[in-house]
Scaffold this motif. Structure first.
Motif, PDB file in Angstrom:
ATOM      1  N   PRO A 215     -16.081 -37.383  47.577  1.00  0.00           N
ATOM      2  CA  PRO A 215     -16.224 -38.138  46.520  1.00  0.00           C
ATOM      3  C   PRO A 215     -17.667 -38.881  46.016  1.00  0.00           C
ATOM      4  O   PRO A 215     -18.393 -38.656  47.540  1.00  0.00           O
ATOM      5  N   VAL A 216     -18.373 -38.832  45.208  1.00  0.00           N
ATOM      6  CA  VAL A 216     -19.400 -39.163  45.059  1.00  0.00           C
ATOM      7  C   VAL A 216     -19.561 -40.057  43.721  1.00  0.00           C
ATOM      8  O   VAL A 216     -19.197 -39.343  42.676  1.00  0.00           O
ATOM      9  N   GLU A 217     -19.956 -41.441  43.641  1.00  0.00           N
ATOM     10  CA  GLU A 217     -19.566 -42.147  42.556  1.00  0.00           C
ATOM     11  C   GLU A 217     -18.444 -42.054  42.204  1.00  0.00           C
ATOM     12  O   GLU A 217     -17.066 -41.720  42.739  1.00  0.00           O
ATOM     13  N   SER A 218     -17.850 -41.375  41.085  1.00  0.00           N
ATOM     14  CA  SER A 218     -16.641 -40.744  40.278  1.00  0.00           C
ATOM     15  C   SER A 218     -16.566 -39.514  39.863  1.00  0.00           C
ATOM     16  O   SER A 218     -15.559 -38.966  39.381  1.00  0.00           O
ATOM     17  N   GLU A 219     -17.147 -39.133  40.523  1.00  0.00           N
ATOM     18  CA  GLU A 219     -17.194 -37.220  40.972  1.00  0.00           C
ATOM     19  C   GLU A 219     -17.443 -37.159  42.545  1.00  0.00           C
ATOM     20  O   GLU A 219     -16.790 -37.749  43.286  1.00  0.00           O
ATOM     21  N   TYR A 220     -17.267 -35.325  42.390  1.00  0.00           N
ATOM     22  CA  TYR A 220     -17.237 -34.877  43.273  1.00  0.00           C
ATOM     23  C   TYR A 220     -18.238 -34.260  44.045  1.00  0.00           C
ATOM     24  O   TYR A 220     -18.785 -32.989  43.036  1.00  0.00           O
ATOM     25  N   MET A 221     -18.600 -33.941  44.873  1.00  0.00           N
ATOM     26  CA  MET A 221     -19.111 -32.770  45.125  1.00  0.00           C
ATOM     27  C   MET A 221     -19.012 -32.255  46.696  1.00  0.00           C
ATOM     28  O   MET A 221     -18.111 -32.756  47.537  1.00  0.00           O
ATOM     29  N   SER A 222     -18.892 -30.566  47.029  1.00  0.00           N
ATOM     30  CA  SER A 222     -18.282 -29.821  47.654  1.00  0.00           C
ATOM     31  C   SER A 222     -19.825 -28.822  48.835  1.00  0.00           C
ATOM     32  O   SER A 222     -20.513 -28.992  48.053  1.00  0.00           O
ATOM     33  N   LEU A 223     -19.266 -28.518  49.873  1.00  0.00           N
ATOM     34  CA  LEU A 223     -19.677 -27.542  50.620  1.00  0.00           C
ATOM     35  C   LEU A 223     -18.800 -26.675  51.506  1.00  0.00           C
ATOM     36  O   LEU A 223     -17.217 -27.009  51.304  1.00  0.00           O
ATOM     37  N   THR A 224     -19.385 -25.657  51.192  1.00  0.00           N
ATOM     38  CA  THR A 224     -18.322 -24.637  52.152  1.00  0.00           C
ATOM     39  C   THR A 224     -18.803 -24.211  53.577  1.00  0.00           C
ATOM     40  O   THR A 224     -20.439 -24.028  53.799  1.00  0.00           O
ATOM     41  N   LEU A 225     -17.261 -24.267  53.767  1.00  0.00           N
ATOM     42  CA  LEU A 225     -17.535 -23.487  55.461  1.00  0.00           C
ATOM     43  C   LEU A 225     -16.786 -22.343  55.757  1.00  0.00           C
ATOM     44  O   LEU A 225     -15.601 -22.189  55.250  1.00  0.00           O
ATOM     45  N   ALA A 247     -23.770 -24.783  52.827  1.00  0.00           N
ATOM     46  CA  ALA A 247     -24.214 -23.994  51.477  1.00  0.00           C
ATOM     47  C   ALA A 247     -23.320 -23.371  51.614  1.00  0.00           C
ATOM     48  O   ALA A 247     -22.642 -22.628  51.812  1.00  0.00           O
ATOM     49  N   PRO A 248     -23.372 -22.927  49.871  1.00  0.00           N
ATOM     50  CA  PRO A 248     -23.761 -23.048  48.932  1.00  0.00           C
ATOM     51  C   PRO A 248     -22.930 -24.747  48.101  1.00  0.00           C
ATOM     52  O   PRO A 248     -21.705 -25.049  48.929  1.00  0.00           O
ATOM     53  N   PHE A 249     -23.807 -25.571  47.451  1.00  0.00           N
ATOM     54  CA  PHE A 249     -23.115 -27.060  47.563  1.00  0.00           C
ATOM     55  C   PHE A 249     -22.484 -27.029  45.348  1.00  0.00           C
ATOM     56  O   PHE A 249     -23.313 -26.368  45.298  1.00  0.00           O
ATOM     57  N   SER A 250     -21.673 -28.103  45.509  1.00  0.00           N
ATOM     58  CA  SER A 250     -21.687 -27.882  43.975  1.00  0.00           C
ATOM     59  C   SER A 250     -20.743 -29.528  43.460  1.00  0.00           C
ATOM     60  O   SER A 250     -20.631 -30.016  44.492  1.00  0.00           O
ATOM     61  N   GLN A 251     -20.921 -29.667  41.917  1.00  0.00           N
ATOM     62  CA  GLN A 251     -20.386 -30.419  42.243  1.00  0.00           C
ATOM     63  C   GLN A 251     -19.540 -30.281  41.414  1.00  0.00           C
ATOM     64  O   GLN A 251     -19.298 -29.529  39.839  1.00  0.00           O
ATOM     65  N   HIS A 252     -18.782 -31.209  41.391  1.00  0.00           N
ATOM     66  CA  HIS A 252     -17.675 -30.985  40.000  1.00  0.00           C
ATOM     67  C   HIS A 252     -16.888 -32.634  39.241  1.00  0.00           C
ATOM     68  O   HIS A 252     -16.621 -33.743  40.610  1.00  0.00           O
ATOM     69  N   ARG A 253     -15.951 -32.934  38.627  1.00  0.00           N
ATOM     70  CA  ARG A 253     -16.162 -33.381  38.022  1.00  0.00           C
ATOM     71  C   ARG A 253     -14.994 -33.929  38.326  1.00  0.00           C
ATOM     72  O   ARG A 253     -14.441 -35.250  38.342  1.00  0.00           O
ATOM     73  N   ASP A 254     -14.002 -33.229  38.774  1.00  0.00           N
ATOM     74  CA  ASP A 254     -12.427 -33.867  39.402  1.00  0.00           C
ATOM     75  C   ASP A 254     -11.876 -32.748  40.327  1.00  0.00           C
ATOM     76  O   ASP A 254     -12.829 -31.864  40.516  1.00  0.00           O
ATOM     77  N   LEU A 255     -10.984 -32.999  40.949  1.00  0.00           N
ATOM     78  CA  LEU A 255     -10.135 -32.303  41.796  1.00  0.00           C
ATOM     79  C   LEU A 255      -8.961 -31.304  41.215  1.00  0.00           C
ATOM     80  O   LEU A 255      -8.312 -30.536  42.442  1.00  0.00           O
ATOM     81  N   ASP A 256      -9.599 -30.656  40.061  1.00  0.00           N
ATOM     82  CA  ASP A 256      -7.976 -29.661  39.658  1.00  0.00           C
ATOM     83  C   ASP A 256      -8.343 -28.620  39.784  1.00  0.00           C
ATOM     84  O   ASP A 256      -7.518 -27.940  40.427  1.00  0.00           O
ATOM     85  N   ASP A 257      -9.974 -27.939  41.290  1.00  0.00           N
ATOM     86  CA  ASP A 257      -9.494 -26.769  41.226  1.00  0.00           C
ATOM     87  C   ASP A 257      -9.412 -27.051  43.080  1.00  0.00           C
ATOM     88  O   ASP A 257      -9.364 -25.821  43.793  1.00  0.00           O
ATOM     89  N   PHE A 258      -9.208 -27.903  43.604  1.00  0.00           N
ATOM     90  CA  PHE A 258      -8.602 -27.995  45.185  1.00  0.00           C
ATOM     91  C   PHE A 258      -7.292 -28.398  44.988  1.00  0.00           C
ATOM     92  O   PHE A 258      -6.762 -29.193  44.409  1.00  0.00           O
ATOM     93  N   VAL A 259      -6.655 -28.087  46.702  1.00  0.00           N
ATOM     94  CA  VAL A 259      -6.289 -29.357  46.770  1.00  0.00           C
ATOM     95  C   VAL A 259      -6.042 -30.542  47.191  1.00  0.00           C
ATOM     96  O   VAL A 259      -6.667 -30.844  48.168  1.00  0.00           O
TER      97      VAL A 259
END
Length: 264
Positions: A215-225, A247-259
């Motif tokens: 979580p970052v503020e009201s949204e989300y960032m992702s990292l990949t391993l 990397a790669p890093f992404s910005q996401h509005r919500d967790l719809d694509d995540f568990v």
């Protein structure tokens, strides 16, 4: 790229020896383990050389190792124990090999280096070293997810960066290059981040690529391993020199694509 993913704005100047997310959406800054510089922008569905290509054959490795082979025992802290664990098996039984699409059932959530991480009798970690490093996970996609959460905690402590990388990364020339860079760095005390969810991008018996949301503020960032089964446990594939871990890093509005899975 899904509708809720946007191009990452990150450039050079990543801090070495930690995975820490600051106010990315406000300041455009993401602090992650890195080599000296990284200027390529990436998205969560386009895989850069930093995280490896999840669609590539398992034998294609950025660190010069072959996933199907047992490389020589690495040098440095924990090498003797790693060798013993590789021979004897230190983690839980492999168990279910299905890719997790629902939150796994954790026995408990615990604080490790200020990061809340899961523990499970079925999936690991089965052992914790004196320095707090957690290891010995089940040889399964779910075990890899547990390992990935604990990776973030391990890398959050910059003071232990060198021994952590020696234990955590798959040995090879890229890991050697990362250690060389870390020896030039002065550790700083950064705020820890917490994990909000995961998405398994690619999985086979000995390699699992996982996107982690923070979580970052009201949204989300992702990292990949990308985790590789090596010497009886999950380890992280090192990036090529000059590229950041995560990397790669992404910005996401919500967790719809995540568990969605978190202990906080």
């Amino acid at each position: 790229m899904s509708e809720n993913e946007q191009k990452s704005p990150f450039g050079a100047g990543f801090a070495a020896a930690c995975i820490v997310v600051g106010a990315v959406l406000v300041c455009g800054i993401l602090l992650l383990v890195s080599g000296p510089n990284h200027s390529d922008a990436s998205t969560g569905t386009t895989h850069s050389s930093a995280a490896g290509d999840p669609g590539a054959p398992v034998s294609s490795r950025t660190d010069g190792q072959t996933a199907g082979a047992r490389p020589a025992t690495p040098s440095g802290n924990g090498s003797d124990q790693a060798a013993a664990d590789g021979r004897n098996g230190c983690g839980p039984a492999a168990g279910d090999q299905a890719v997790p699409t629902k939150p796994p059932v954790a026995d408990s959530w615990e604080v490790s280096h200020r990061v809340v991480v899961p523990r499970s009798t079925a999936h690991g970690p089965a052992r914790t070293d004196a320095d707090g490093f957690r290891r010995c996970f089940a040889h399964s996609p779910t075990g890899a997810v547990y390992a990935a959460y604990n990776v973030v905690a391990a890398l959050a402590d910059q003071r232990q960066a060198i021994p952590t990388v020696q234990k955590l990364m798959v040995p090879g020339s890229n890991t050697d290059a990362l250690l060389q860079e870390l020896r030039k760095e002065t550790p700083t005390d950064e705020a820890a981040t917490q994990l909000a969810g995961f998405r398994v991008l690619d999985a086979d018996h000995d390699r699992v690529t996982i996107m982690l949301a923070v979580p970052v503020e009201s949204e989300y960032m992702s990292l990949t391993l990308t985790l590789i089964w090596y010497a009886g446990d999950w380890r992280v594939r090192s990036p090529s020199p000059g590229n950041p871990v995560g990397a790669p890093f992404s910005q996401h509005r919500d967790l719809d694509d995540f568990v969605a899975w978190s202990g906080v």
